[in-house]
Design a protein around this motif. Structure first.
Motif, PDB file in Angstrom:
ATOM      1  N   SER A  70       0.802  -1.228   0.000  1.00  0.00           N
ATOM      2  CA  SER A  70       0.000   0.000   0.000  1.00  0.00           C
ATOM      3  C   SER A  70       0.834   1.276   0.000  1.00  0.00           C
ATOM      4  CB  SER A  70      -0.935   0.007   1.210  1.00  0.00           C
ATOM      5  OG  SER A  70      -0.181  -0.035   2.398  1.00  0.00           O
ATOM      6  N   GLN A  91      -5.754   0.721  -4.460  1.00  0.00           N
ATOM      7  CA  GLN A  91      -5.776   0.054  -3.160  1.00  0.00           C
ATOM      8  C   GLN A  91      -6.480  -1.301  -3.170  1.00  0.00           C
ATOM      9  OE1 GLN A  91      -7.582   3.079  -0.686  1.00  0.00           O
ATOM     10  NE2 GLN A  91      -5.581   3.648   0.135  1.00  0.00           N
ATOM     11  N   ASN A  95      -6.271  -4.626  -0.280  1.00  0.00           N
ATOM     12  CA  ASN A  95      -7.384  -4.812   0.645  1.00  0.00           C
ATOM     13  C   ASN A  95      -8.083  -6.165   0.514  1.00  0.00           C
ATOM     14  OD1 ASN A  95      -7.030  -2.232   1.725  1.00  0.00           O
ATOM     15  ND2 ASN A  95      -8.337  -1.296   0.180  1.00  0.00           N
TER      16      ASN A  95
END
Length: 151
Positions: A70, A91, A95
């Motif tokens: 990230s 992202q 995730n």
């Protein structure tokens, strides 16, 4: 019987079957439309209920860790420009699950690669995934294997 919530994804190979494309780019990072091949493997695992993924990588495969990490340059730019749509896309891979990365320092085969991940999966059932096998299915193949294991 314990739930299968972990997967080991083997991504330490030399990629010699796909040369010259893999001379500088890990085969797992070659794009299929807009995603790298390895992301399909992760998405399949997550769709099957996997929450923790251990990547076995080799030197020169840093792009895999960057992709699922990230702290990328493009993420910083998207934040700085307040570009929520771009930030969401960037992202998304980080995730999907919880990740660990282990290094296979020498190409000694599949069993050695799995042994490199041993401390994270020992004593627990886990899925072993080869990310260069892309199989499209209505029901994730990993999920089908987990169901077979649990029945």
């Amino acid at each position: 019987m314990a739930n299968v919530s972990r997967a080991v994804i083997l991504a330490a190979g030399l990629g010699t079957r796909m040369l010259p494309a893999t001379k500088a780019v890990p085969k797992e990072m070659l794009p299929i439309i807009e995603k790298p091949l390895i992301q399909f493997a992760v998405e399949e695992a997550v769709a099957a209920g996997i929450e923790d993924i251990v990547f076995v990588v080799a030197e020169g495969k840093e792009a895999i860790q960057e992709h699922f990490g990230s702290t990328t340059r493009i993420e910083a730019m998207a934040r700085e420009n307040h570009d929520a749509a771009l930030l969401r896309i960037v992202q998304e891979p980080s995730n999907l699950a919880r990740y660990r990365f282990v290094l296979q320092d020498r190409p000694l085969g599949i069993a050695h690669a799995v042994a490199c991940a041993r401390e994270f999966v020992e004593g627990q059932p886990f899925a072993l995934i080869f990310p260069d096998d892309l199989i499209l299915s209505h029901r994730p193949v990993v999920g089908q294997l987990i169901d077979a294991y649990q029945s």
